[in-house]
Design an enzyme around this catalytic site. Sequence first.
Site, PDB file in Angstrom:
ATOM      1  NE  ARG A  13      -4.136   1.688   2.266  1.00  0.00           N
ATOM      2  CZ  ARG A  13      -4.289   2.515   3.290  1.00  0.00           C
ATOM      3  NH1 ARG A  13      -3.477   2.426   4.342  1.00  0.00           N
ATOM      4  NH2 ARG A  13      -5.246   3.429   3.289  1.00  0.00           N
ATOM      5  CG  HIS A  55      -1.620   5.298  -0.241  1.00  0.00           C
ATOM      6  ND1 HIS A  55      -2.451   5.963   0.637  1.00  0.00           N
ATOM      7  CD2 HIS A  55      -2.320   4.229  -0.687  1.00  0.00           C
ATOM      8  CE1 HIS A  55      -3.613   5.323   0.709  1.00  0.00           C
ATOM      9  NE2 HIS A  55      -3.553   4.261  -0.077  1.00  0.00           N
ATOM     10  N   GLY A 114       3.585  10.919  -8.530  1.00  0.00           N
ATOM     11  CA  GLY A 114       4.514   9.923  -9.069  1.00  0.00           C
ATOM     12  C   GLY A 114       5.289   9.177  -7.996  1.00  0.00           C
ATOM     13  CD  GLU A 167       2.825  12.913  -0.687  1.00  0.00           C
ATOM     14  OE1 GLU A 167       2.737  11.660  -0.740  1.00  0.00           O
ATOM     15  OE2 GLU A 167       3.426  13.585  -1.540  1.00  0.00           O
ATOM     16  CG  ASN A 194      -1.549   8.816   3.010  1.00  0.00           C
ATOM     17  OD1 ASN A 194      -2.036   7.853   2.426  1.00  0.00           O
ATOM     18  ND2 ASN A 194      -0.853   9.755   2.377  1.00  0.00           N
ATOM     19  CG  HIS A 229      -8.417  -3.806  -1.468  1.00  0.00           C
ATOM     20  ND1 HIS A 229      -9.479  -2.932  -1.496  1.00  0.00           N
ATOM     21  CD2 HIS A 229      -7.324  -3.044  -1.194  1.00  0.00           C
ATOM     22  CE1 HIS A 229      -9.048  -1.699  -1.250  1.00  0.00           C
ATOM     23  NE2 HIS A 229      -7.748  -1.743  -1.075  1.00  0.00           N
ATOM     24  CB  THR A 230      -6.266 -10.700  -2.649  1.00  0.00           C
ATOM     25  OG1 THR A 230      -6.442 -12.078  -2.298  1.00  0.00           O
ATOM     26  CG2 THR A 230      -4.771 -10.450  -2.856  1.00  0.00           C
ATOM     27  CG  ASP A 237      -9.531 -12.639   0.503  1.00  0.00           C
ATOM     28  OD1 ASP A 237     -10.589 -13.258   0.738  1.00  0.00           O
ATOM     29  OD2 ASP A 237      -8.599 -13.118  -0.159  1.00  0.00           O
ATOM     30  CG  ASP A 273      -6.014 -16.003  -2.652  1.00  0.00           C
ATOM     31  OD1 ASP A 273      -6.581 -14.883  -2.567  1.00  0.00           O
ATOM     32  OD2 ASP A 273      -6.196 -16.920  -1.826  1.00  0.00           O
TER      33      ASP A 273
END
Length: 320
Positions: free
Chosen positions: A62, A66, A72, A90, A96, A195-196, A240, A248
Amino acid sequence: MAFQSHCFSLWFFVMLIFTGSCSAQLSSNYYAKTCPRALSVIRAAVHSAVAKESRMGASLLRLHFHDCFVNGCDASVLLDDDDSSNFTGEKSAGPNANSLRGFEVIDAIKTQVESICPGVVSCADILAVTARDSVVALGGPSWTVQLGRRDSTTASFSNANTDLASPLMNLDELISLFSNKGFTAKEMVALSGAHTTGQARCLLFRNRIYNETNIDSAFAKSVQSNCPSAGGGDNLSALDVTSPVVFDNAYFKNLVNNKGLLHSDQQLFNGGSVDSQVTTYSNNPITFYADFGDAMVKMGNLSPLTGTNGEIRTNCRKVN
């Protein structure tokens, strides 16, 4: 012959117009001579961190997301606020604050890399490599990370508040946000497959599990047990539910069964334009892995600082 120098070739001349630098292109072997042990040191550290806490794999992945989506892939996300210079980074932006984690792991990796190759490997590249190594550590696919990014000397609190996806977004908003970064709807779906693994706070999905109708009732009830209708906002639940740690394609199978935890997750399978892509990934993990890897490479190429732009930070938390 001078004509054979690639800075004088037509192709490179065109690239110079767009990048302004002869060294603007990233490459997979960027540190082969300057810091040949860098990748193995990073890999070992990531596998160790994930072995200690499986959630760390999702957290490191993550961080790269972010970072790249805000001005970039330049490690701007790692810069601490500095009251003495009136600098706001940030980390305290809405998406965040009290959410991003793993900074200490990045610090430790940077320290190790600096000890063998001082001033060579950027924090931005460390983020890109740790994202890939985290996915691998969790049982997911690998891809070739392009390297040669340099670190920013600035950050953007305001862009961090506007350029990152919200768990409350509808499908059209998600497609638009990713399109603004150059991604197709298909690539957006593939990247959402991150998000698995990982967890989310109750306050981000409370409305979904109590008020939305496109949710499996047994699933909603099971999540409600750890996310009351009032209070407990920081309680965590797996994104998940089927295989919360392993990387997966179960995330997509969950969506097909209306078991997406976040509103934005279930938007990917809710009678809209990307339903078929979700179905494809739910049935074909190899296809998902390939598309995810390709999309991660593309994301890693978002506006990198190269050549003489930016710097190689000694400490990822502050500019030199």
